[in-house]
Design a protein around this motif. Structure first.
Motif, PDB file in Angstrom:
ATOM      1  N   GLU A 112       0.821  -1.294   0.006  1.00 37.87           N
ATOM      2  CA  GLU A 112      -0.008  -0.067  -0.014  1.00 37.87           C
ATOM      3  C   GLU A 112       0.830   1.164  -0.187  1.00 37.87           C
ATOM      4  O   GLU A 112       0.650   2.294  -0.903  1.00 37.87           O
ATOM      5  CB  GLU A 112      -1.028   0.104   1.233  1.00 37.87           C
ATOM      6  N   PHE A 113       1.967   1.197   0.784  1.00 36.91           N
ATOM      7  CA  PHE A 113       2.701   2.454   0.689  1.00 36.91           C
ATOM      8  C   PHE A 113       3.502   2.614  -0.575  1.00 36.91           C
ATOM      9  O   PHE A 113       3.449   3.771  -1.079  1.00 36.91           O
ATOM     10  CB  PHE A 113       3.894   2.202   2.069  1.00 36.91           C
ATOM     11  N   SER A 114       3.978   1.600  -1.105  1.00 35.53           N
ATOM     12  CA  SER A 114       4.560   1.604  -2.325  1.00 35.53           C
ATOM     13  C   SER A 114       3.695   2.310  -3.502  1.00 35.53           C
ATOM     14  O   SER A 114       4.122   2.956  -4.516  1.00 35.53           O
ATOM     15  CB  SER A 114       5.241   0.430  -2.804  1.00 35.53           C
ATOM     16  N   ARG A 115       2.405   1.613  -3.276  1.00 35.64           N
ATOM     17  CA  ARG A 115       1.366   2.267  -4.436  1.00 35.64           C
ATOM     18  C   ARG A 115       1.125   3.465  -4.324  1.00 35.64           C
ATOM     19  O   ARG A 115       1.115   4.350  -5.328  1.00 35.64           O
ATOM     20  CB  ARG A 115       0.161   1.363  -4.337  1.00 35.64           C
ATOM     21  N   ARG A 116       0.920   4.232  -3.264  1.00 36.73           N
ATOM     22  CA  ARG A 116       0.761   5.678  -3.102  1.00 36.73           C
ATOM     23  C   ARG A 116       1.866   6.430  -3.281  1.00 36.73           C
ATOM     24  O   ARG A 116       1.720   7.254  -3.948  1.00 36.73           O
ATOM     25  CB  ARG A 116       0.115   5.718  -1.644  1.00 36.73           C
ATOM     26  N   LEU A 117       3.239   5.884  -2.815  1.00 32.12           N
ATOM     27  CA  LEU A 117       4.088   6.787  -3.112  1.00 32.12           C
ATOM     28  C   LEU A 117       4.507   6.640  -4.491  1.00 32.12           C
ATOM     29  O   LEU A 117       4.950   7.668  -5.194  1.00 32.12           O
ATOM     30  CB  LEU A 117       5.333   6.167  -2.274  1.00 32.12           C
ATOM     31  N   SER A 118       4.327   5.554  -5.244  1.00 30.39           N
ATOM     32  CA  SER A 118       4.509   5.588  -6.692  1.00 30.39           C
ATOM     33  C   SER A 118       3.340   6.613  -7.309  1.00 30.39           C
ATOM     34  O   SER A 118       3.753   7.426  -8.385  1.00 30.39           O
ATOM     35  CB  SER A 118       4.411   4.331  -7.242  1.00 30.39           C
ATOM     36  N   ALA A 119       2.196   6.444  -6.624  1.00 34.90           N
ATOM     37  CA  ALA A 119       1.201   7.574  -7.381  1.00 34.90           C
ATOM     38  C   ALA A 119       1.625   9.071  -7.436  1.00 34.90           C
ATOM     39  O   ALA A 119       1.187   9.776  -8.369  1.00 34.90           O
ATOM     40  CB  ALA A 119       0.045   7.285  -6.727  1.00 34.90           C
ATOM     41  N   ILE A 126       9.930   3.187  -6.561  1.00 37.18           N
ATOM     42  CA  ILE A 126      10.440   2.495  -5.514  1.00 37.18           C
ATOM     43  C   ILE A 126      11.337   1.501  -6.019  1.00 37.18           C
ATOM     44  O   ILE A 126      11.401   0.833  -7.177  1.00 37.18           O
ATOM     45  CB  ILE A 126       9.067   1.660  -4.994  1.00 37.18           C
ATOM     46  N   VAL A 127      12.710   1.543  -5.126  1.00 36.86           N
ATOM     47  CA  VAL A 127      13.711   0.849  -5.403  1.00 36.86           C
ATOM     48  C   VAL A 127      13.804  -0.279  -4.435  1.00 36.86           C
ATOM     49  O   VAL A 127      13.673  -0.023  -3.120  1.00 36.86           O
ATOM     50  CB  VAL A 127      14.961   1.349  -5.467  1.00 36.86           C
ATOM     51  N   VAL A 144       1.855   7.422   5.088  1.00 36.58           N
ATOM     52  CA  VAL A 144       2.579   8.036   3.722  1.00 36.58           C
ATOM     53  C   VAL A 144       3.106   9.459   4.051  1.00 36.58           C
ATOM     54  O   VAL A 144       4.076   9.658   3.458  1.00 36.58           O
ATOM     55  CB  VAL A 144       1.868   7.593   2.517  1.00 36.58           C
ATOM     56  N   ASP A 145       2.085  10.256   4.396  1.00 32.89           N
ATOM     57  CA  ASP A 145       2.555  11.357   4.660  1.00 32.89           C
ATOM     58  C   ASP A 145       3.752  11.649   5.575  1.00 32.89           C
ATOM     59  O   ASP A 145       4.558  12.837   5.406  1.00 32.89           O
ATOM     60  CB  ASP A 145       1.225  12.226   5.559  1.00 32.89           C
ATOM     61  N   ASP A 146       4.119  10.849   6.452  1.00 34.11           N
ATOM     62  CA  ASP A 146       5.124  10.955   7.214  1.00 34.11           C
ATOM     63  C   ASP A 146       6.643  10.980   6.378  1.00 34.11           C
ATOM     64  O   ASP A 146       7.339  11.493   6.574  1.00 34.11           O
ATOM     65  CB  ASP A 146       5.289   9.830   8.272  1.00 34.11           C
ATOM     66  N   VAL A 147       6.406   9.721   5.272  1.00 34.26           N
ATOM     67  CA  VAL A 147       7.474   9.516   4.480  1.00 34.26           C
ATOM     68  C   VAL A 147       7.635  10.849   3.684  1.00 34.26           C
ATOM     69  O   VAL A 147       8.813  11.477   3.494  1.00 34.26           O
ATOM     70  CB  VAL A 147       7.165   8.570   3.362  1.00 34.26           C
ATOM     71  N   LEU A 148       6.573  11.383   3.158  1.00 33.31           N
ATOM     72  CA  LEU A 148       6.572  12.633   2.279  1.00 33.31           C
ATOM     73  C   LEU A 148       7.254  13.840   3.069  1.00 33.31           C
ATOM     74  O   LEU A 148       8.117  14.736   2.421  1.00 33.31           O
ATOM     75  CB  LEU A 148       5.245  13.164   1.809  1.00 33.31           C
ATOM     76  N   GLU A 149       6.888  13.800   4.397  1.00 27.99           N
ATOM     77  CA  GLU A 149       7.348  14.932   5.199  1.00 27.99           C
ATOM     78  C   GLU A 149       8.975  14.849   5.328  1.00 27.99           C
ATOM     79  O   GLU A 149       9.567  15.904   5.372  1.00 27.99           O
ATOM     80  CB  GLU A 149       6.729  15.088   6.603  1.00 27.99           C
TER      81      GLU A 149
END
Length: 360
Positions: free
Chosen positions: A132-139, A144-145, A279-284
């Motif tokens: 789920e995280f990779s899907r949303r971050l890819s979006a 994703i590596v 996911v917002d934590d990652v983007l921050e």
């Protein structure tokens, strides 16, 4: 093929030289061609006698020919450290691979990248989080590596393949091999819609020494490293450590104190990694890509799941069906019907030993 290209490949594929030795030879002689033309007496102090003899006798000649034949196929290319599209972030690390075999969408190397790694023996909730995280971050634009291993790696690749950012698999074998074999179909998908990278010669097997080398490439390509699940001895902690050494952001998803696959993440958190819950934590932590796609709408499954009495009673740690039946005042037959319905809906997973675990 120019002579300089042939010499570059020969230097890169000669056994025993390695990335560090390659860079030392270039620094000493100025070019691959000058290094290949140098005497054994000149190269031995730099790379050792065995590698110097292998270079002088051009033992990598067949590997060079095989690489060029392989690269003549559609979507198969050789990426060298001197190419304009070689990722700058990787080039600036201590020992960048001088040559990479690349199959798929090479343009992905110019996108912002995030490493997602974790346990091969991942739990169902861990794999769901990774996908789920990779899907949303890819979006939102991240590529994703990961390392094409079972468990968290595979789930990360699958999630990313669903969106525009897609995925890069850095592998620890020759690019003509798939390890583990169970990921063969996934590898074919990545080879067409994503990108597969390897620094190892064609035919190279999954030697233990290959995977730390693979991990340095994963870390070097990426803005940050997110570890979803990892035990204390997980190779993904090597990727996280290298990411920190390269000045990248290190992040980890916490887990249950009863889950051995969470202990590596907890160690990273104690050492200062960013705790990730959304996911917002990652983007921050690593920022949004310059060109982004709106994230997927928030799923209300959490609120809906909370209304189901079985899920409310379960919490998020594994629990036996017998315990649940006693807590809910249900017969085993009544509970089994509810558990089956929830499992088919993707809201819980059956575990060994008659236990179940909530996923949402």
């Amino acid at each position: 093929m120019s002579q300089s290209t042939a010499d570059w490949l020969l230097l890169a594929l000669t056994p025993g030289i390695g990335p560090a030795g390659f860079l030392k030879l270039i620094a000493r002689f100025g070019s691959a061609s000058h290094a290949v033309a140098a005497s054994t007496a000149q190269t031995t102090p730099i790379i050792g006698q065995e590698a110097a003899l292998a270079l002088r006798e051009q033992l990598a000649g067949p590997a060079v020919e095989a690489a060029l034949t392989w690269a003549s196929q559609p979507d198969c290319t050789l990426l060298s450290l001197q190419d304009d599209d070689y990722p700058q972030a990787l080039a600036e690390t201590a020992s960048p691979p001088p040559l990479l075999f690349a199959r798929g969408q090479r343009a992905l190397l110019q996108r912002p990248m995030l490493a997602m790694v974790g346990s091969r023996s991942a739990t169902p909730p861990g794999k769901q989080i990774a996908e789920e995280f990779s899907r949303r971050l890819s979006a939102v634009g991240y590529t994703i590596v990961s390392g094409l291993a079972s468990g968290i790696d595979a789930a990360s690749h699958r999630g990313a393949l669903q969106e525009a950012g897609s995925t890069i698999a850095v592998i620890g074998t020759g690019i003509d091999r798939v390890y583990p074999a169970s990921n063969r179909e996934l590898a074919h998908h990545i080879g067409s819609a994503g990108l597969i990278l390897s620094e190892f010669p064609l035919g190279a097997g999954p030697l233990a020494s290959h995977f730390p080398r693979r991990n340095r490439i994963i870390a070097g390509l990426s803005r940050g490293c997110l570890v979803v699940e990892a035990n204390i001895n997980s190779g993904s902690l090597i990727t996280a450590r290298l990411s920190g050494e390269y000045g990248r952001e290190v992040m980890a998803v916490p887990g249950s104190i009863h889950n051995p696959q969470a202990r590596g993440c907890h160690r990273l958190l104690k050492e200062g990694a960013r705790l990730i819950e959304t996911v917002d934590d990652v983007l921050e932590e690593i920022g949004r890509p310059a060109v982004t796609t709106p994230p997927a709408p928030r799923n209300t499954a959490d609120e809906q799941a909370a209304e189901h009495p079985v899920l409310s009673q379960m919490g998020f740690d594994p629990v036996s069906s017998e315990t649940l039946a006693l807590q809910l005042g249900l017969t085993q037959g009544e509970l089994y019907a509810m558990l089956l319905e929830l499992e088919l809906a993707g809201k819980l997973a059956s575990l060994p030993g008659g236990q179940v675990q909530r996923l949402v």
